[in-house]
Design a protein around this motif. Structure first.
Motif, PDB file in Angstrom:
ATOM      1  N   ARG A  55       0.836  -1.198   0.000  1.00 11.56           N
ATOM      2  CA  ARG A  55       0.000   0.000   0.000  1.00 11.56           C
ATOM      3  C   ARG A  55       0.872   1.250   0.000  1.00 11.56           C
ATOM      4  NH1 ARG A  55      -4.458  -1.302   4.765  1.00 11.56           N
ATOM      5  NH2 ARG A  55      -5.408  -3.151   3.803  1.00 11.56           N
ATOM      6  N   LYS A  56       0.327   2.316  -0.548  1.00  9.05           N
ATOM      7  CA  LYS A  56       0.983   3.604  -0.488  1.00  9.05           C
ATOM      8  C   LYS A  56       0.507   4.348   0.759  1.00  9.05           C
ATOM      9  CE  LYS A  56       3.713   3.745  -4.076  1.00  9.05           C
ATOM     10  NZ  LYS A  56       5.154   3.982  -3.940  1.00  9.05           N
ATOM     11  N   ARG A  57       0.740   3.726   1.920  1.00 11.15           N
ATOM     12  CA  ARG A  57       0.375   4.316   3.201  1.00 11.15           C
ATOM     13  C   ARG A  57       1.566   4.209   4.142  1.00 11.15           C
ATOM     14  NH1 ARG A  57      -5.353   1.138   4.140  1.00 11.15           N
ATOM     15  NH2 ARG A  57      -6.551   2.126   2.461  1.00 11.15           N
ATOM     16  N   TRP A  58       1.769   5.299   4.919  1.00 10.18           N
ATOM     17  CA  TRP A  58       2.886   5.351   5.830  1.00 10.18           C
ATOM     18  C   TRP A  58       2.387   5.750   7.220  1.00 10.18           C
ATOM     19  CZ3 TRP A  58       2.778   7.113   0.883  1.00 10.18           C
ATOM     20  CH2 TRP A  58       3.754   6.654  -0.002  1.00 10.18           C
ATOM     21  N   PRO A  59       2.398   4.852   8.207  1.00  8.25           N
ATOM     22  CA  PRO A  59       1.962   5.221   9.556  1.00  8.25           C
ATOM     23  C   PRO A  59       2.929   6.223  10.187  1.00  8.25           C
ATOM     24  CG  PRO A  59       2.010   2.827   9.258  1.00  8.25           C
ATOM     25  CD  PRO A  59       2.729   3.424   8.091  1.00  8.25           C
ATOM     26  N   VAL A  60       2.390   7.233  10.854  1.00  4.98           N
ATOM     27  CA  VAL A  60       3.180   8.205  11.600  1.00  4.98           C
ATOM     28  C   VAL A  60       2.452   8.495  12.910  1.00  4.98           C
ATOM     29  CG1 VAL A  60       4.283   9.288   9.607  1.00  4.98           C
ATOM     30  CG2 VAL A  60       2.078  10.150  10.397  1.00  4.98           C
ATOM     31  N   ALA A  61       3.205   8.971  13.903  1.00  2.08           N
ATOM     32  CA  ALA A  61       2.617   9.304  15.196  1.00  2.08           C
ATOM     33  C   ALA A  61       2.386  10.801  15.287  1.00  2.08           C
ATOM     34  CB  ALA A  61       3.531   8.842  16.331  1.00  2.08           C
ATOM     35  N   GLY A  62       1.312  11.175  15.935  1.00  2.00           N
ATOM     36  CA  GLY A  62       1.032  12.582  16.163  1.00  2.00           C
ATOM     37  C   GLY A  62       1.946  13.165  17.230  1.00  2.00           C
ATOM     38  N   ALA A  63       1.880  14.472  17.400  1.00  2.00           N
ATOM     39  CA  ALA A  63       2.707  15.166  18.382  1.00  2.00           C
ATOM     40  C   ALA A  63       2.337  14.708  19.789  1.00  2.00           C
ATOM     41  CB  ALA A  63       2.524  16.670  18.246  1.00  2.00           C
ATOM     42  N   PRO A  64       3.331  14.481  20.667  1.00  2.00           N
ATOM     43  CA  PRO A  64       3.029  14.049  22.039  1.00  2.00           C
ATOM     44  C   PRO A  64       2.092  15.001  22.772  1.00  2.00           C
ATOM     45  CG  PRO A  64       5.360  13.757  21.567  1.00  2.00           C
ATOM     46  CD  PRO A  64       4.781  14.510  20.406  1.00  2.00           C
ATOM     47  N   GLY A  65       2.293  16.299  22.607  1.00  2.00           N
ATOM     48  CA  GLY A  65       1.451  17.262  23.295  1.00  2.00           C
ATOM     49  C   GLY A  65       0.017  17.289  22.811  1.00  2.00           C
ATOM     50  N   ALA A  66      -0.215  16.709  21.634  1.00  4.99           N
ATOM     51  CA  ALA A  66      -1.567  16.658  21.081  1.00  4.99           C
ATOM     52  C   ALA A  66      -2.199  15.289  21.241  1.00  4.99           C
ATOM     53  CB  ALA A  66      -1.545  17.050  19.609  1.00  4.99           C
ATOM     54  N   GLY A  67      -1.557  14.422  22.025  1.00  8.02           N
ATOM     55  CA  GLY A  67      -2.133  13.116  22.283  1.00  8.02           C
ATOM     56  C   GLY A  67      -1.461  11.958  21.576  1.00  8.02           C
ATOM     57  N   GLN A 112      -1.691   8.657   9.562  1.00  5.56           N
ATOM     58  CA  GLN A 112      -1.094   8.019   8.399  1.00  5.56           C
ATOM     59  C   GLN A 112      -0.929   9.031   7.275  1.00  5.56           C
ATOM     60  OE1 GLN A 112      -3.510   4.946   6.644  1.00  5.56           O
ATOM     61  NE2 GLN A 112      -4.860   6.414   5.652  1.00  5.56           N
ATOM     62  N   LEU A 113       0.127   8.845   6.521  1.00 10.71           N
ATOM     63  CA  LEU A 113       0.325   9.557   5.273  1.00 10.71           C
ATOM     64  C   LEU A 113      -0.082   8.638   4.137  1.00 10.71           C
ATOM     65  CD1 LEU A 113       3.847  10.987   6.112  1.00 10.71           C
ATOM     66  CD2 LEU A 113       1.809  12.396   5.703  1.00 10.71           C
ATOM     67  N   ARG A 114      -0.651   9.205   3.092  1.00 13.53           N
ATOM     68  CA  ARG A 114      -0.922   8.437   1.885  1.00 13.53           C
ATOM     69  C   ARG A 114      -0.879   9.366   0.694  1.00 13.53           C
ATOM     70  NH1 ARG A 114      -6.014   8.270  -0.668  1.00 13.53           N
ATOM     71  NH2 ARG A 114      -7.610   9.558   0.332  1.00 13.53           N
ATOM     72  N   THR A 115      -0.656   8.793  -0.467  1.00 17.03           N
ATOM     73  CA  THR A 115      -0.692   9.562  -1.709  1.00 17.03           C
ATOM     74  C   THR A 115      -1.946   9.195  -2.476  1.00 17.03           C
ATOM     75  OG1 THR A 115       0.637   7.887  -2.847  1.00 17.03           O
ATOM     76  CG2 THR A 115       1.805   9.743  -1.836  1.00 17.03           C
ATOM     77  N   ALA A 116      -2.428  10.147  -3.245  1.00 16.90           N
ATOM     78  CA  ALA A 116      -3.639   9.921  -4.031  1.00 16.90           C
ATOM     79  C   ALA A 116      -3.533  10.699  -5.329  1.00 16.90           C
ATOM     80  CB  ALA A 116      -4.881  10.357  -3.254  1.00 16.90           C
ATOM     81  N   PHE A 117      -4.039  10.111  -6.389  1.00 15.09           N
ATOM     82  CA  PHE A 117      -4.132  10.810  -7.665  1.00 15.09           C
ATOM     83  C   PHE A 117      -5.403  11.648  -7.672  1.00 15.09           C
ATOM     84  CE2 PHE A 117      -5.565  11.043 -12.118  1.00 15.09           C
ATOM     85  CZ  PHE A 117      -4.462  11.662 -12.678  1.00 15.09           C
ATOM     86  N   VAL A 118      -5.272  12.916  -7.989  1.00 15.79           N
ATOM     87  CA  VAL A 118      -6.398  13.847  -7.978  1.00 15.79           C
ATOM     88  C   VAL A 118      -6.741  14.203  -9.415  1.00 15.79           C
ATOM     89  CG1 VAL A 118      -7.254  16.075  -7.180  1.00 15.79           C
ATOM     90  CG2 VAL A 118      -5.679  14.761  -5.748  1.00 15.79           C
ATOM     91  N   GLU A 119      -7.960  13.910  -9.817  1.00 18.44           N
ATOM     92  CA  GLU A 119      -8.408  14.276 -11.161  1.00 18.44           C
ATOM     93  C   GLU A 119      -8.875  15.723 -11.135  1.00 18.44           C
ATOM     94  OE1 GLU A 119     -11.285  11.556 -12.598  1.00 18.44           O
ATOM     95  OE2 GLU A 119      -9.919   9.837 -12.581  1.00 18.44           O
ATOM     96  N   ALA A 120      -7.999  16.619 -11.508  1.00 18.38           N
ATOM     97  CA  ALA A 120      -8.277  18.049 -11.490  1.00 18.38           C
ATOM     98  C   ALA A 120      -7.707  18.646 -12.765  1.00 18.38           C
ATOM     99  CB  ALA A 120      -7.670  18.696 -10.244  1.00 18.38           C
ATOM    100  N   GLY A 149      -3.950  11.700   7.407  1.00 21.22           N
ATOM    101  CA  GLY A 149      -5.252  11.315   7.920  1.00 21.22           C
ATOM    102  C   GLY A 149      -5.174  10.652   9.267  1.00 21.22           C
ATOM    103  N   GLU A 150      -6.307  10.554   9.899  1.00 24.78           N
ATOM    104  CA  GLU A 150      -6.412   9.897  11.192  1.00 24.78           C
ATOM    105  C   GLU A 150      -6.591   8.392  11.005  1.00 24.78           C
ATOM    106  OE1 GLU A 150      -8.650  13.320  13.764  1.00 24.78           O
ATOM    107  OE2 GLU A 150      -9.815  12.188  12.305  1.00 24.78           O
ATOM    108  N   ARG A 151      -6.213   7.655  12.044  1.00 27.64           N
ATOM    109  CA  ARG A 151      -6.398   6.208  12.056  1.00 27.64           C
ATOM    110  C   ARG A 151      -7.116   5.837  13.354  1.00 27.64           C
ATOM    111  NH1 ARG A 151      -2.758   2.917   9.104  1.00 27.64           N
ATOM    112  NH2 ARG A 151      -2.492   1.581  10.928  1.00 27.64           N
ATOM    113  N   PRO A 152      -8.401   6.162  13.450  1.00 29.12           N
ATOM    114  CA  PRO A 152      -9.120   5.855  14.690  1.00 29.12           C
ATOM    115  C   PRO A 152      -9.109   4.366  14.980  1.00 29.12           C
ATOM    116  CG  PRO A 152     -10.647   6.417  12.913  1.00 29.12           C
ATOM    117  CD  PRO A 152      -9.268   6.730  12.419  1.00 29.12           C
ATOM    118  N   GLY A 153      -8.630   4.021  16.193  1.00 28.59           N
ATOM    119  CA  GLY A 153      -8.513   2.609  16.530  1.00 28.59           C
ATOM    120  C   GLY A 153      -7.459   1.889  15.717  1.00 28.59           C
ATOM    121  N   GLY A 154      -6.542   2.640  15.115  1.00 30.76           N
ATOM    122  CA  GLY A 154      -5.514   2.032  14.288  1.00 30.76           C
ATOM    123  C   GLY A 154      -5.967   1.682  12.889  1.00 30.76           C
ATOM    124  N   GLU A 155      -7.206   2.023  12.536  1.00 28.80           N
ATOM    125  CA  GLU A 155      -7.738   1.718  11.209  1.00 28.80           C
ATOM    126  C   GLU A 155      -7.855   2.995  10.380  1.00 28.80           C
ATOM    127  OE1 GLU A 155      -8.215  -1.334  10.269  1.00 28.80           O
ATOM    128  OE2 GLU A 155      -7.765  -2.155  12.258  1.00 28.80           O
TER     129      GLU A 155
END
Length: 349
Positions: free
Chosen positions: A146-158, A163-171, A181-187
């Motif tokens: 997958r083109k997804r990369w898990p990352v952790a948020g700032a400690p002071g913000a919880g 996750q980071l991901r890339t997407a093709f935008v039809e524009a 994006g967020e990963r609520p519950g790790g999903e």
């Protein structure tokens, strides 16, 4: 709270315009229209990451050959905070010509090429990057398949799972977008914000992604169809701190709209913890504090917002009902560029 009418909805997906030609932080300039400018010749511009500094700044190798102009191969310093690009070193003409010839020969391949080419044709560029404090770093490993990369948020913000991901935008033009994006519950499935956008003019070229501290660099671009060759591949910078702050700020605005001021304040505080200079969350936190009769806190937050972006705070704050009680103070009016109270602020209910 004037920001509640903006585009910062709970689904915090926003579009960030950028220049058509891939420039990363380096400013692209059209070649002159005098000799040796030759229309109808190939246009090559490609960057490769040479190293990262501790503050998130990057060293990039850049090769440019545009419509008959002699090729230039340079080592650039790209500021992690979005400041000006600096040129650290230029390759000798023979090395630049050799690298350009190889890039032109293989340039139809829709993969990044300059890194490997420059390492062979101009190894001095990589050595110079290291000498300036930019160390080689491996790209961030995505989730398998997958083109997804898990990352952790700032400690002071919880320290939220993100996750980071890339997407093709039809524009118009089409583009690659780098999303946080967020990963609520790790999903997957939470809100997302756009960190960077790379316009495309041809077959997509998607490369790697690097993270240093709270800064992310994304390599991508395109190869045009037909002749002459038009190839642009470059680095785009994104701020994890700003993206995370936008996510929390969006939640705070949703809580505010729902009438839950306590929850809104908590989200604005988390946004500030993620990015202490994000003017939107500072302003919104000031408005929430004013509505809760925490006047000293509200004024302190409004001052911080004005330090980050004084013009924006003045535009937002002069007739925001949420700040009405604050505008009775002379120091707040001075902060907002007001010489005297507005008539609406002096009316008795």
């Amino acid at each position: 709270m004037r920001l509640r009418g903006s585009d910062r909805r709970p689904a915090v997906y926003r579009i960030v315009p950028s220049c058509l030609l891939v420039c990363a932080c380096a400013e692209w300039q059209r070649p002159p229209t005098t000799a040796p400018y030759q229309p109808g010749q190939p246009v090559l511009q490609e960057q490769a990451l040479a190293g990262l500094a501790e503050d998130g700044s990057a060293a990039a190798l850049q090769l440019v050959q545009a419509e008959g102009m002699p090729p230039r191969l340079e080592l650039l310093a790209l500021d992690g905070g979005g400041g000006p690009t600096r040129r650290l070193l230029a390759a000798p003409d023979p090395a630049a010509r050799a690298a350009a010839a190889r890039l032109l020969a293989d340039g139809r391949r829709a993969v990044p090429l300059l890194g490997a080419i420059a390492a062979q044709e101009w190894p001095e560029g990589l050595r110079a990057a290291a000498e300036h404090g930019y160390r080689p770093r491996a790209p961030l490993a995505p989730e398998p398949g997958r083109k997804r990369w898990p990352v952790a948020g700032a400690p002071g913000a919880g320290s939220l799972p993100l996750q980071l991901r890339t997407a093709f935008v039809e524009a118009d033009p089409p583009a690659f977008a780098l999303l946080l994006g967020e990963r609520p519950g790790g999903e997957t499935g939470g809100d997302e914000v756009e960190l960077a956008r790379q316009p495309l003019a041809g077959a997509p070229v998607e490369g790697d992604l690097w993270v240093q501290g709270r800064t992310v660099w994304f390599l991508s671009g395109a190869v045009g169809k037909g002749e002459p060759m038009y190839r642009t591949v470059g680095l785009r910078r994104g701020s994890l701190a700003r993206g995370e702050a936008q996510l929390h700020n969006g939640h705070g605005l949703a809580d505010y709209a729902a009438g839950d001021l306590d929850a809104a304040r908590r989200e604005f505080d988390r946004a500030i913890a993620a990015d202490p200079r994000f003017v939107d969350s500072l302003y919104n936190a000031a408005a929430a504090a004013a509505l809760s009769d925490r006047i000293d806190d509200a004024v302190a937050l409004l001052r911080r917002a004005a330090e980050a972006d004084p013009r924006r705070v003045q535009v937002l704050g002069r007739d925001d009902d949420d700040l009405k009680v604050l505008r009775k103070r002379a120091d707040v009016r001075a902060l907002l560029g007001m010489k005297r109270p507005a008539p609406a602020d002096t009316e008795e209910k």
